[in-house]
Design an enzyme around this catalytic site. Structure first.
Site, PDB file in Angstrom:
ATOM      1  N   ASP A 204      38.246 -19.269  64.635  1.00 30.37           N
ATOM      2  CA  ASP A 204      37.109 -20.158  64.880  1.00 30.37           C
ATOM      3  C   ASP A 204      37.384 -21.582  64.398  1.00 30.37           C
ATOM      4  OD1 ASP A 204      34.557 -20.541  65.943  1.00 30.37           O
ATOM      5  OD2 ASP A 204      33.565 -20.235  64.026  1.00 30.37           O
ATOM      6  N   SER A 228      28.879 -22.566  67.522  1.00 30.76           N
ATOM      7  CA  SER A 228      29.472 -21.541  68.379  1.00 30.76           C
ATOM      8  C   SER A 228      28.363 -20.685  68.986  1.00 30.76           C
ATOM      9  CB  SER A 228      30.418 -20.645  67.572  1.00 30.76           C
ATOM     10  OG  SER A 228      31.442 -21.408  66.955  1.00 30.76           O
ATOM     11  N   GLN A 278      35.844 -19.184  73.897  1.00 31.55           N
ATOM     12  CA  GLN A 278      34.564 -19.445  73.233  1.00 31.55           C
ATOM     13  C   GLN A 278      33.773 -20.483  74.027  1.00 31.55           C
ATOM     14  OE1 GLN A 278      33.580 -21.923  69.373  1.00 31.55           O
ATOM     15  NE2 GLN A 278      34.112 -19.847  68.704  1.00 31.55           N
TER      16      GLN A 278
END
Length: 292
Positions: A204, A228, A278
């Site tokens: 991430d 996110s 993502q």
């Protein structure tokens, strides 16, 4: 093993409080909110602890539902959906203060042979000679606002060395791709399950920010709201997270206050070991308001 890495490994192990119920503490990186990679790594750890070791995870898909509080523990409720002959499926809901903050679906597979091909690693300078994020922050010194300086220069469980560093305080227009070398800041146990959870945690970092580069904005600029929304990951081949991995990231699209990014993770010898995708929120309050 550095203290911050030891703390991360302990956080990923979780406390088992019932057969399929786990509790995890949080590591405050200085933002107050839980780092998304932490919840991702802990949810994967909870799912994996209900699956035989002979079936490693091969894919996961998660949605970030609410911002988590780094000062409070997180409970992970695992639903054992299916145990098949080759594949095992788990669903995990991360709960804090009685509300779901994240949910994860993960699939595990017994080892099998099969066809084999992979993308080639892009031509990229190696990590030697590159400065870490911490070293880059120290070079900026008092140019970093005081409230961020301690966070930016603190010890980290993951050493990150950007190939082409950017200054989030004064971003400039750049193409929507970047390369980052990273590895755990110390040796890890010889357990592929640990390495997968640590990689999920690290995946991430430096991800959504790639989608902001063509627009010369960063999460530190006034008016920017960045978060996110979802995260998907596929594990292709074994690797060690305490050895250098190249994270090659690109953003094919940004629209509707959302940015899409996808990444590939390679070992030093060019072996593709994992892929990621993502979508995240990239909202500028005021700039795109109707009539603004």
């Amino acid at each position: 093993m550095p203290n911050v890495l030891t703390e991360l490994i302990e956080l990923l192990r979780l406390e088992r409080i019932e057969k399929n119920l786990f509790r995890g503490q949080s590591q405050d990186l200085g933002w107050g909110a839980i780092f998304g990679g932490q919840v991702l790594g802990q949810a994967l750890s909870a799912a994996a602890q209900t699956v035989p070791d002979a079936r490693p995870v091969h894919s996961l898909h998660g949605y970030f539902l609410r911002q988590g509080d780094a000062k409070a523990p997180v409970v992970y409720d695992v639903d054992c959906i299916r145990d098949g002959k080759s594949f095992t499926t788990r669903r995990v809901v991360a709960i804090q203060n009685g509300r779901a903050i994240f949910n994860l679906s993960a699939s595990f597979q017994r080892d099998e042979g099969g066809y084999d091909h992979a993308s080639e690693m892009p031509q990229t300078p190696g990590p030697e000679g590159l400065l870490s994020e911490v070293d880059l922050a120290k070079r900026l010194g008092d140019k970093i606002p005081e409230q961020l300086r301690k966070i930016a220069t603190a010890d980290r469980p993951i050493e990150i060395r950007p190939v082409a560093p950017t200054n989030p305080l004064h971003p400039k227009v750049k193409p929507p791709h970047r390369g980052v070398w990273f590895r755990a800041s110390g040796d890890l146990p010889d357990d592929q399950g640990v390495h997968r959870c640590v990689l999920a945690y690290a995946s991430d970092f430096h991800f959504l920010s790639t989608a902001m580069q063509p627009h010369a904005v960063s999460w530190l600029l006034p008016g920017m709201q960045v978060a996110s929304l979802d995260h998907a990951m596929w594990f292709h081949r074994p690797f060690r997270m305490d050895e250098w991995l190249l994270y090659a990231v690109e953003s094919p699209s940004a629209s509707g206050a959302r940015g899409l990014v996808r990444g590939q993770l390679f070992t030093r010898d060019g072996t593709l070991v994992a892929s990621t995708v993502q979508e995240g929120l990239m909202r500028h309050h005021g700039k795109f308001d109707a009539g603004g």
